[in-house]
Design an enzyme around this catalytic site. Structure first.
Site, PDB file in Angstrom:
ATOM      1  N   GLN A 255     -32.071 -40.549  16.032  1.00 23.98           N
ATOM      2  CA  GLN A 255     -31.604 -39.172  16.177  1.00 23.98           C
ATOM      3  C   GLN A 255     -32.036 -38.598  17.523  1.00 23.98           C
ATOM      4  O   GLN A 255     -31.280 -37.898  18.195  1.00 23.98           O
ATOM      5  CB  GLN A 255     -32.166 -38.318  15.035  1.00 23.98           C
ATOM      6  CG  GLN A 255     -31.488 -36.976  14.902  1.00 23.98           C
ATOM      7  CD  GLN A 255     -29.992 -37.115  14.702  1.00 23.98           C
ATOM      8  OE1 GLN A 255     -29.526 -38.026  14.036  1.00 23.98           O
ATOM      9  NE2 GLN A 255     -29.231 -36.240  15.324  1.00 23.98           N
ATOM     10  N   HIS A 258     -29.969 -38.835  20.878  1.00 25.92           N
ATOM     11  CA  HIS A 258     -28.710 -38.097  21.094  1.00 25.92           C
ATOM     12  C   HIS A 258     -28.798 -37.156  22.291  1.00 25.92           C
ATOM     13  O   HIS A 258     -27.875 -37.062  23.095  1.00 25.92           O
ATOM     14  CB  HIS A 258     -28.341 -37.282  19.854  1.00 25.92           C
ATOM     15  CG  HIS A 258     -27.498 -38.048  18.886  1.00 25.92           C
ATOM     16  ND1 HIS A 258     -26.252 -38.512  19.210  1.00 25.92           N
ATOM     17  CD2 HIS A 258     -27.714 -38.441  17.611  1.00 25.92           C
ATOM     18  CE1 HIS A 258     -25.735 -39.160  18.175  1.00 25.92           C
ATOM     19  NE2 HIS A 258     -26.604 -39.142  17.194  1.00 25.92           N
ATOM     20  N   GLU A 322     -28.920 -31.221   8.932  1.00 20.45           N
ATOM     21  CA  GLU A 322     -27.612 -31.869   9.105  1.00 20.45           C
ATOM     22  C   GLU A 322     -27.627 -33.234   8.402  1.00 20.45           C
ATOM     23  O   GLU A 322     -26.792 -33.531   7.571  1.00 20.45           O
ATOM     24  CB  GLU A 322     -27.327 -32.047  10.604  1.00 20.45           C
ATOM     25  CG  GLU A 322     -26.007 -32.741  10.907  1.00 20.45           C
ATOM     26  CD  GLU A 322     -25.911 -33.193  12.363  1.00 20.45           C
ATOM     27  OE1 GLU A 322     -26.946 -33.200  13.074  1.00 20.45           O
ATOM     28  OE2 GLU A 322     -24.798 -33.560  12.784  1.00 20.45           O
ATOM     29  N   HIS A 323     -28.612 -34.070   8.762  1.00 17.97           N
ATOM     30  CA  HIS A 323     -28.804 -35.365   8.114  1.00 17.97           C
ATOM     31  C   HIS A 323     -30.112 -35.338   7.341  1.00 17.97           C
ATOM     32  O   HIS A 323     -31.134 -34.920   7.883  1.00 17.97           O
ATOM     33  CB  HIS A 323     -28.910 -36.487   9.145  1.00 17.97           C
ATOM     34  CG  HIS A 323     -27.733 -36.604  10.055  1.00 17.97           C
ATOM     35  ND1 HIS A 323     -27.752 -36.158  11.353  1.00 17.97           N
ATOM     36  CD2 HIS A 323     -26.496 -37.129   9.844  1.00 17.97           C
ATOM     37  CE1 HIS A 323     -26.568 -36.401  11.913  1.00 17.97           C
ATOM     38  NE2 HIS A 323     -25.797 -36.988  11.032  1.00 17.97           N
ATOM     39  N   ASP A 356     -23.082 -42.583  10.707  1.00 17.03           N
ATOM     40  CA  ASP A 356     -22.527 -42.249  12.025  1.00 17.03           C
ATOM     41  C   ASP A 356     -21.319 -43.110  12.352  1.00 17.03           C
ATOM     42  O   ASP A 356     -20.455 -42.699  13.121  1.00 17.03           O
ATOM     43  CB  ASP A 356     -23.579 -42.475  13.123  1.00 17.03           C
ATOM     44  CG  ASP A 356     -24.585 -41.346  13.182  1.00 17.03           C
ATOM     45  OD1 ASP A 356     -24.279 -40.265  12.650  1.00 17.03           O
ATOM     46  OD2 ASP A 356     -25.668 -41.547  13.752  1.00 17.03           O
ATOM     47  N   HIS A 415       2.650  -1.208  -7.033  1.00 13.35           N
ATOM     48  CA  HIS A 415       2.226  -2.466  -7.649  1.00 13.35           C
ATOM     49  C   HIS A 415       2.558  -2.446  -9.144  1.00 13.35           C
ATOM     50  O   HIS A 415       3.046  -3.426  -9.700  1.00 13.35           O
ATOM     51  CB  HIS A 415       0.721  -2.682  -7.468  1.00 13.35           C
ATOM     52  CG  HIS A 415       0.337  -3.188  -6.112  1.00 13.35           C
ATOM     53  ND1 HIS A 415       0.492  -2.457  -4.977  1.00 13.35           N
ATOM     54  CD2 HIS A 415      -0.189  -4.388  -5.719  1.00 13.35           C
ATOM     55  CE1 HIS A 415       0.065  -3.161  -3.925  1.00 13.35           C
ATOM     56  NE2 HIS A 415      -0.353  -4.341  -4.356  1.00 13.35           N
TER      57      HIS A 415
END
Lengths: 431, 431
Positions: A255, A258, A322-323, A356, A415
């Protein structure tokens, strides 16, 4: 890495804070580029490509020949790997299709949902040395399954005006219709506003740098939908005594590589484990080509020791990763209490990099705590669910009086009248 | 009403344009209010209530007693109507629950989605003379089905500091946890930032005037999710020779009475039908209490004659109506070709007001052409779909080499290593 022992719950929010780039100062640049593209169209785009990418482009669109060449250039082994990934991503996203289910809510009143593809979608793929062709699969495949009529892709040209062969190949096999060598704000502006070369789309997808992020945000104000609010990628790993510390270190580093603003967190009830992983991380780091980047993000990352499993899952839900890798024996304890996460990896042999690339799940996921309110990209991201209803004369007699009463109580007499006029007709037909 | 005969396709985009209020000039006001609420919390809220609603409020939160009183004040007949609507809305939204479906993408690789409720949601209900309690049902019921832990509601106080009994009652029976007498920008700011009295939420729902719309837009920049981008309500009716012209007129007016910027469009291949409806609309308009409002929006509305059914459905897809009434014999022709709409009403006895109140479908829908990219509110709006994956040793051996190749091709060696280190371990365990 910073080791935090039993932090006070009061401090969890602060610990969970991500480093975010404020793109608001890019607003005026976005305005300028969008205005120019709106006015001068392809001419403006060529100018910006010259200005930002330092290359003179004749054909903004990638030709058939270039795509054919890309197919030839990819090694057979990599092609097979991409096809394996494609098959898995296809299978998993195909399983997410909506099966229409007609519900009779009251006798004579039928309601259901049907899905329709978003007609035109635009995919942005960043350029640079490492071509992110896996993201082409993650966005192109569900768009194709959804049945989007026009799938276009923009990616910045390199100094020779080219887009990486891997990106062209992935776009080709997933069925992307048209590919354009445009990057940055001008790419997002082109897809938002449309030009002679680039069609206007209904929704924008894909990652990007701060310029692309700001431009996507700007596009939403012009009525274009986007996939997700952006933020740096992140992982949170939950480990216990059954974890393999070298696996944990490898996952943290995968990770961290990145970007230098990537967030990496490891939590455990064992301080010994955290200390041990801390050492292995620095050892493994030495051998990485992207050692510089990974090193910077590892430096800011956190190893957190918490007193028990309940505290761990509470922290996970507060952080909303996120993960989330659950590298633990008692996976069910955590999944049953889990509320906030993007994608979850269970057990010791499920590395995040599987998701991924090739397991089948999507890798476009909510960062920055957005998992509290957003899902990751899935088939839903490429469709709309339209509701349908069909009411018979009997059905309207069943629910009509309730509608009349409620409409009247809301002061909406027209209506009410739309029902009354029909009920009268039904009565007169019956008599 | 304006009658347009066989407009050129080139002009469809222009005809489809909605009158939108530009709220960007409210940005600085939003900033001011959000900053004040962020700093002075409840104190700022009380100040704004005094300033904008002209009432001095002690207890921002509605008490148990006030709710009990509201229950007593609602006539039994209206209560029954509300419960019928509640049951139908519950049934339809309950049917939208995700059924987890474990997919084996490759032998040893399992992927699935599970849904989790968004923990804290905020519902905004406008004030004014007509209490929109139906919107409480439309947002509160799916929130409850989803399992949201905290559902709060804000609505502006009247000059006596009260919220309409119908709103309190609807909130009570749908299970809204807490109700606050706060309106306008300060309500959205309170739910976005949290105060001592008002909890911070993860997602905001509900309609509102231009101030609320601007504030919701502002909240998204602070990381809060919202239901849908806002715009005036609208209906498009497709009619043919089987339509009852008085029904058509009543349906057009039921939409027109929402506000003077409501959009109302009727299309048909028969000019005679359009002329006839035009006359009946003005006749029916005379009897409406909201004649002024409906009259203004009808004045700007359009009756469009198109040469054939194919042109009609093409126009519908270009317009992407919030509400689409298919008052035609050959419903299937249109539904099978329909791509863009929020909610669709089939046949002659399915008035749009049924979906507004009691059929079971949701009435919070995409306006302004947003149906091209957005679904209306449904159960999905209150949940996140989290992906899970579980890979066995055998599974990693099956897909691991593909991951290694792809990660290497993307230049992400730590991603590759997370797999390599595990594959080595599996091998050494086996030997």
């Amino acid at each position: 890495m910073e080791i935090i022992i039993n932090p006070d719950r009061y401090d969890w929010k602060e610990i969970s804070k991500r480093t975010l780039i404020d793109t608001s100062q890019l607003d005026s640049l976005c305005k300028e580029v969008f205005n120019a593209v709106g006015k001068l169209k392809d001419h403006a785009i060529r100018q910006y490509i010259l200005q930002f990418d330092k290359v003179n482009i004749d054909n903004i669109e990638i030709s058939r020949d270039e795509i054919t060449d890309s197919v030839k250039s990819i090694p057979e082994e990599l092609k097979n790997a991409i096809h394996l990934a494609k098959d898995n991503i296809w299978k998993f996203h195909k399983s997410q299709e909506l099966i229409p289910n007609i519900i009779t809510t009251t006798q004579g009143v039928e309601c259901w949902q049907e899905s329709r593809a978003i007609e035109k979608v635009g995919i942005y793929i960043p350029g640079g040395t490492a071509p992110l062709f896996s993201t082409v699969l993650m966005l192109g495949i569900p768009a194709k399954i959804a049945g989007c009529k026009e799938i276009i892709l923009c990616s910045p040209p390199d100094k020779d005006g080219k887009i990486a062969n891997e990106i062209l190949y992935a776009a080709h096999i997933t069925g992307v219709d048209r590919i354009f060598r445009i990057g940055g704000i001008q790419a997002i502006a082109a897809m938002t506003l449309g030009t002679k070369s680039v069609p206007q789309v209904n929704k924008l997808f894909g990652p990007g740098n701060q310029y692309v992020t700001a431009a996507k945000q700007y596009a939403t104000r012009l009525g274009i939908a986007i996939d997700l609010p952006a933020g740096p990628s992140e992982v949170l790993i939950m480990a216990d005594e059954t974890s393999d510390t070298s696996f944990l270190a490898a996952d943290l580093l995968s990770q961290a590589e990145h970007g230098k603003d990537s967030q990496v967190i490891l939590i455990s009830t064992s301080q010994t484990l955290l200390n041990s992983v801390n050492q292995i991380v620095y050892k493994q780091l030495e051998d990485l080509p992207r050692k510089d980047i990974a090193g910077q993000s590892i430096q800011k990352s956190k190893l957190i020791c918490l007193p028990d499993k309940q505290n761990c899952i509470d922290f996970i839900n507060e952080y909303a990763p996120e993960h989330l890798i659950l590298s633990v024996k008692d996976v069910d304890f955590f999944t049953s209490r889990l509320v906030n996460a993007g994608s979850v990896f269970l057990g010791h042999f499920t590395p995040e990099s599987a998701g991924d690339y090739a397991s089948g799940t999507n890798h476009t996921l909510p960062t920055n705590g957005y998992a509290k309110a957003y899902s990751g990209v899935n088939l839903d991201s490429f469709i709309k669910k339209i509701t349908f209803q069909k009411i018979t004369e009997q059905g309207l007699q069943n629910i009509g009086p309730a509608i009349e009463l409620m409409a009247e109580a809301e002061g909406l007499h027209a209506h009410k009248n739309a029902v009354t006029i029909r009920l009268k007709k039904i009565k007169s037909n019956q008599s």
